[in-house]
Structures are given as C-alpha cells and as structure tokens.
Enzyme design. Structure first.
Site, PDB file in Angstrom:
ATOM      1  N   ASN A 192       0.886  -1.221  -0.101  1.00  0.00           N
ATOM      2  CA  ASN A 192      -0.283   0.171  -0.097  1.00  0.00           C
ATOM      3  C   ASN A 192       0.595   1.146   0.120  1.00  0.00           C
ATOM      4  O   ASN A 192       1.716   1.696   1.094  1.00  0.00           O
ATOM      5  CB  ASN A 192      -0.637  -0.036   1.388  1.00  0.00           C
ATOM      6  CG  ASN A 192      -2.161   1.123   1.327  1.00  0.00           C
ATOM      7  OD1 ASN A 192      -1.842   1.845   0.244  1.00  0.00           O
ATOM      8  ND2 ASN A 192      -2.517   1.023   2.526  1.00  0.00           N
TER       9      ASN A 192
ATOM     10  N   ARG B  59      -2.238  -1.735  -3.468  1.00  0.00           N
ATOM     11  CA  ARG B  59      -4.087  -1.405  -3.031  1.00  0.00           C
ATOM     12  C   ARG B  59      -3.381  -0.003  -4.082  1.00  0.00           C
ATOM     13  O   ARG B  59      -2.680   0.412  -4.528  1.00  0.00           O
ATOM     14  CB  ARG B  59      -4.135  -0.899  -1.632  1.00  0.00           C
ATOM     15  CG  ARG B  59      -4.545   0.017  -1.731  1.00  0.00           C
ATOM     16  CD  ARG B  59      -5.555   0.272   0.291  1.00  0.00           C
ATOM     17  NE  ARG B  59      -6.818   1.164   0.908  1.00  0.00           N
ATOM     18  CZ  ARG B  59      -6.696   1.887   1.358  1.00  0.00           C
ATOM     19  NH1 ARG B  59      -5.991   2.741   2.081  1.00  0.00           N
ATOM     20  NH2 ARG B  59      -7.342   2.392   1.414  1.00  0.00           N
TER      21      ARG B  59
ATOM     22  N   HIS C 247     -12.287   3.141   0.999  1.00  0.00           N
ATOM     23  CA  HIS C 247     -12.709   1.348   0.989  1.00  0.00           C
ATOM     24  C   HIS C 247     -13.247   0.760   0.568  1.00  0.00           C
ATOM     25  O   HIS C 247     -13.943   0.190   1.778  1.00  0.00           O
ATOM     26  CB  HIS C 247     -13.476   1.833   2.594  1.00  0.00           C
ATOM     27  CG  HIS C 247     -12.585   3.292   3.652  1.00  0.00           C
ATOM     28  ND1 HIS C 247     -13.208   4.624   3.649  1.00  0.00           N
ATOM     29  CD2 HIS C 247     -11.862   3.714   3.805  1.00  0.00           C
ATOM     30  CE1 HIS C 247     -12.421   5.269   4.619  1.00  0.00           C
ATOM     31  NE2 HIS C 247     -11.210   4.686   3.979  1.00  0.00           N
TER      32      HIS C 247
ATOM     33  N   GLY D 269      -9.900   8.123   8.025  1.00  0.00           N
ATOM     34  CA  GLY D 269     -10.637   8.429   6.824  1.00  0.00           C
ATOM     35  C   GLY D 269     -12.480   7.314   7.336  1.00  0.00           C
ATOM     36  O   GLY D 269     -12.002   6.360   8.191  1.00  0.00           O
TER      37      GLY D 269
ATOM     38  N   ARG E 132     -10.822  15.657   8.149  1.00  0.00           N
ATOM     39  CA  ARG E 132     -11.369  16.167   6.818  1.00  0.00           C
ATOM     40  C   ARG E 132     -12.921  16.423   7.475  1.00  0.00           C
ATOM     41  O   ARG E 132     -13.436  15.914   7.924  1.00  0.00           O
ATOM     42  CB  ARG E 132     -11.617  14.676   6.097  1.00  0.00           C
ATOM     43  CG  ARG E 132     -10.620  14.373   5.212  1.00  0.00           C
ATOM     44  CD  ARG E 132     -10.848  13.196   3.855  1.00  0.00           C
ATOM     45  NE  ARG E 132      -9.608  12.322   4.417  1.00  0.00           N
ATOM     46  CZ  ARG E 132      -9.590  11.131   4.477  1.00  0.00           C
ATOM     47  NH1 ARG E 132     -10.011  11.028   3.931  1.00  0.00           N
ATOM     48  NH2 ARG E 132      -8.290  10.305   4.559  1.00  0.00           N
TER      49      ARG E 132
ATOM     50  N   GLU F 298      -8.738  -5.488   5.099  1.00  0.00           N
ATOM     51  CA  GLU F 298      -7.741  -5.225   3.770  1.00  0.00           C
ATOM     52  C   GLU F 298      -6.597  -5.904   3.305  1.00  0.00           C
ATOM     53  O   GLU F 298      -6.935  -6.473   2.103  1.00  0.00           O
ATOM     54  CB  GLU F 298      -8.066  -3.825   3.793  1.00  0.00           C
ATOM     55  CG  GLU F 298      -9.051  -3.087   3.597  1.00  0.00           C
ATOM     56  CD  GLU F 298      -9.318  -1.607   4.285  1.00  0.00           C
ATOM     57  OE1 GLU F 298      -9.271  -0.911   3.409  1.00  0.00           O
ATOM     58  OE2 GLU F 298      -8.628  -1.398   5.012  1.00  0.00           O
TER      59      GLU F 298
HETATM   60  P1  AMP Z   1      -7.088   3.205  11.347  1.00  0.00           P
HETATM   61  O1  AMP Z   1      -7.471   4.718  10.774  1.00  0.00           O
HETATM   62  O2  AMP Z   1      -8.865   2.447  10.882  1.00  0.00           O
HETATM   63  O3  AMP Z   1      -5.734   2.788  11.365  1.00  0.00           O
HETATM   64  O4  AMP Z   1      -8.193   3.948  12.455  1.00  0.00           O
HETATM   65  C1  AMP Z   1      -8.015   5.371  13.579  1.00  0.00           C
HETATM   66  C2  AMP Z   1      -8.731   5.606  14.641  1.00  0.00           C
HETATM   67  O5  AMP Z   1      -9.182   4.531  15.206  1.00  0.00           O
HETATM   68  C3  AMP Z   1      -7.903   6.455  15.093  1.00  0.00           C
HETATM   69  O6  AMP Z   1      -8.503   7.898  15.304  1.00  0.00           O
HETATM   70  C4  AMP Z   1      -7.680   6.078  16.875  1.00  0.00           C
HETATM   71  O7  AMP Z   1      -7.999   7.162  17.977  1.00  0.00           O
HETATM   72  C5  AMP Z   1      -8.638   5.213  16.178  1.00  0.00           C
HETATM   73  N1  AMP Z   1      -8.436   4.283  17.594  1.00  0.00           N
HETATM   74  C6  AMP Z   1      -8.044   3.163  17.718  1.00  0.00           C
HETATM   75  N2  AMP Z   1      -8.324   2.164  19.428  1.00  0.00           N
HETATM   76  C7  AMP Z   1      -8.849   3.029  19.719  1.00  0.00           C
HETATM   77  C8  AMP Z   1      -9.745   3.087  20.707  1.00  0.00           C
HETATM   78  N3  AMP Z   1      -9.734   1.953  21.535  1.00  0.00           N
HETATM   79  N4  AMP Z   1     -10.587   3.695  20.996  1.00  0.00           N
HETATM   80  C9  AMP Z   1     -11.059   4.538  20.100  1.00  0.00           C
HETATM   81  N5  AMP Z   1     -10.168   4.618  19.115  1.00  0.00           N
HETATM   82  C10 AMP Z   1      -9.608   4.072  18.696  1.00  0.00           C
END
Ligand code: AMP
Length: 400
Positions: free
Chosen positions: A10, A89, A178, A210, A239, A384
């Site tokens: 990616n 990706r 996504h 996102g 965003r 993914e």
């Molecule tokens: P991703 O882009 O899927 O890796 O997700 C990132 C987001 O998930 C960030 O805003 C993190 O703060 C949130 N996140 C990860 N673990 C937690 C948690 N235990 N509680 C709340 N938000 C979380």
C-alpha cells in the site's frame, strides 16, 4: 497444499505499508511500514514473529530503495519461496475497474489516466507498482482498487446534480472508497447472519482516520458516503466531510484563500481535529471528553450525529435493514462512539447490549445489540490485506 504467501503493498506519497499474508489462514507472516520516503532519515519498521525491528535508509531514499530493502529482508528471512503474487492497493480505479486485475501495460496506463481524479494517491500507487515490478519481475502483480466495489451503484446514487457534461467529459461523479473493507465486512456479516444466497440489507460503517458508510443490498454496494474524492460524507479525523459548496467562494472572496489553502483546510485541518482544536485521534478526544473538555465533547457529538444521519439515510436505497456493521480503528474499538450512534438510531429499534459492546473493545467481535426484538448492530474487524491477498492469489492462479 504448500502455503501461498502474497506480498501486499500500500504505497503512499512518502510511505509504503507492506505485509506478507498467508493466503490460506489470513495470518500476517511479516508486516511493516517504510516512512519518510524521499525525506530526511527514512526508515523501514517491521514486525516478524512478534519482534519489532527497524532498518535506517539514507536521507532522500525513496520507494525503489525501500522496496529493494524489503526484498533483501524477505530473502534474508527466506520468505520469498512461498510468494505467489504481489497485491497492490490502488486508490482510484475510475469507472474502468470493477474488480481486481493483473497489472499489464494497459492497466498501468489506465491507472495513470485516472490520476487526475486522485492526484495524491494514484501516482504514489504507480511508484510502488513500478518498483515492485523491477524487484519481483517473475511474480504476477495485481491491482486491487478502493473504488471497484462501489461500481455497482446506479446513476441515481452516483451522479451529482451538476451539468451532465462534467460527468460525460470529465468523469465527475461519486466513486466511493474503502471498497475492499466494505466488501470484506459485509460478506462476513452476511455469513454471520446466515444470509448467503438470500436477500440481504447491510449498512457498513468504516470508521478510521478516514470514515465512510456503504449501503449494501444482496452483497452489492448501492450507495456510499464518499464521492469523487475521499473528502465527502462523514466527519473524519482531519477531513470535514460534507460542507456547503458555497464555502469555497466565501473563503476565496472574503478571506483570500487559495485553492491549495482550501484543500489543506478541508483535508488536514478539519474534522475531529478542527472542532476539538485538540487532536485528530479519537482516543485523545474520548479521554478529553471524559474530563469534560467542551470542544472534545462537541467533536464527538457532531461525529456521531452526522454518522447516524448518514446511516438512517441509507434506509432509502435499502428499504430496510438486516444489520449495521462497525469496523475500522474507531468502529472496532470505540464503545463510546458505537453507543452514541446506536442511541441516535433507537427509533429504528436499536438497543445496545452494554456488556457485548464493551467486550468488543477488548477484541471480542460480534453482535452488540440486544437479541430480542432489537435491530442488529455488529462489530466486525476489517481485513483489507487479506482481501487484497485473496484477489491477488486467485488472479495469479489463473495466469499460471
Ligand atoms: P484506522 O485508520 O482504521 O487505523 O483507525 C485510526 C483511528 O482509530 C484513530 O482515530 C484512533 O484514535 C482510533 N482508535 C484506535 N483504537 C481506539 C480505541 N481503543 N478507542 C477509540 N478510538 C480508537
């Protein structure tokens, strides 16, 4: 059968996320991230057999060097023998790509041509593909598009109310993103609910840095919240999501913004970060909100209100609902956000099961609403990389 491994890449403008996936189990054999590429002190961080390590590159080293370093690492760990394909990706496939494809010269050119729709992403994806073609010249290279799953949308869902010529001549329309994640978790939900080969109505909420929602009827995407670019729709980490397009002329005419400044404002300074004036990270915001930080509370409230509103609007294309699925870093981990969203939707019959909702925070996925007479909400971790590995292995088998 010997195990089949796929290298999943990616590639971003200054980073390269990689993983070797065992396609029969979905296990990550190796995973890592090369970051600060073409900048000062780039680094390759990786995890192998539970151990985290890093390799420092020379300042200015970019994607080709990062991939060559990765090749060296893969060979040193003797992980090359089971590799059957490289899966890439690719963010934007335009209208041309409705599913994953083996990369040849025509595909490369089409990804290049689509770069006008994703100027930040597609050129970076191409860098990764070209570097991987050089490094793994004997392996089939497969492109898996973020937009492909949403190509099943009808014109009524994907056209903007703009002069039609903008669509006809320039491809201006909703594409959605996504797709790999929405496809994966909706298929898992359908399986979990025993709705394989039966009519099904699923809404998937991919909530990470996102965020997007998709309406999925009988396994096919019929609507989604992201649009021409990943900026439309929900409130995200940085965003804005939906805004009044009249804001553009206000910013230009009243505040002398340039297009570059508007782009930065909407993509990098808005969302949870913009409202909270604190962070784009949901965990930080939840912690601050728990300590009564007013703007953190407001950021969470707006995030959840807008999300619930978008989910409810998808009952129009679906004409009903079998399940609402939460996924992504926030969707999988934040019991706080899930509780607030489900509460907004209680008029549809959703009733949170507090124990199950809390348990999901600790990795136990599944149903988080009460069983009896309650509409169904599920937490399903996305994967993914495995989807990309699956598609790549399948297509590689066809060409061999
Ligand atoms: P991703 O882009 O899927 O890796 O997700 C990132 C987001 O998930 C960030 O805003 C993190 O703060 C949130 N996140 C990860 N673990 C937690 C948690 N235990 N509680 C709340 N938000 C979380």
């Amino acid at each position: 059968m010997s195990s089949q491994h796929v290298l999943v890449l990616n590639c971003g403008s200054s980073s390269l996320k990689f993983a070797i996936i065992d396609n029969s189990t979905g296990d990550e054999v190796l995973s890592g991230l090369a970051e600060r590429l073409a900048e000062q002190s780039p680094q390759v961080k990786y995890k192998y057999q539970g151990n985290k390590q890093s390799i420092t590159l020379n300042s200015g080293d970019a994607h080709q060097v990062a991939i060559e370093t990765l090749v060296g690492l893969i060979k040193q760990l003797s992980l090359d023998t089971h590799l059957v394909a490289v899966g890439h990706r690719v963010v934007h496939g335009g209208e041309r790509f409705t599913h994953s494809v083996i990369i040849d010269d025509q595909v490369l050119q089409a990804i290049q041509e689509t770069a006008s729709l994703a100027p930040l992403h597609n050129p970076a994806n191409l860098l990764g593909i070209k570097a991987a073609q050089t490094a793994f010249s004997t392996l089939p290279q497969v492109a898996v598009f973020d937009t492909a799953f949403h190509q099943s949308m009808d014109q009524v869902a994907y056209l903007y109310a703009l002069p039609y010529a903008l669509y006809r001549d320039h491809g201006v329309r909703r594409y959605g993103f996504h797709g790999t994640s929405h496809a994966y978790v909706s298929a898992k939900a359908i399986e979990k609910l025993g709705l394989n080969n039966k009519p099904s109505k699923i809404i998937t909420a991919h909530l990470g840095n996102g965020c997007s929602v998709a309406a999925i009827k009988d396994g096919k995407s019929v609507d989604t919240s992201m649009g021409l670019t990943p900026l439309e729709g929900l409130v995200m980490g940085t965003r804005s999501g939906d805004i009044d397009p009249g804001l553009f002329s206000f910013l230009v005419n009243q505040l002398n913004y340039s297009t570059q400044q508007i782009d930065t404002l909407l993509n990098k300074q808005s969302g949870l970060l913009g409202i909270s004036e604190l962070s784009n990270d949901c965990r930080t915001i939840e912690e601050a909100a728990a300590e009564h930080h007013p703007q953190a509370q407001l950021a969470l409230d707006i995030f959840c209100y807008r999300l619930a509103k978008q989910i409810a609007s998808f009952l129009v294309p679906l004409e009903g609902l079998d399940a609402l699925v939460f996924t992504g870093g926030i969707g999988e981990n934040s019991d706080v956000i899930r509780t607030k969203v489900v509460k907004h939707l209680s008029f549809l019959g959703f009733e949170i099961d507090s124990d199950a909702n809390l348990a999901a925070r600790f990795g136990q996925s599944g149903k988080i609403t009460k069983s009896s007479n309650s509409a169904c909400a599920l937490v399903i971790p996305t994967n993914e990389e495995w989807m990309i590995a699956n598609d790549a292995a399948k297509l590689a088998k066809e060409v061999n």
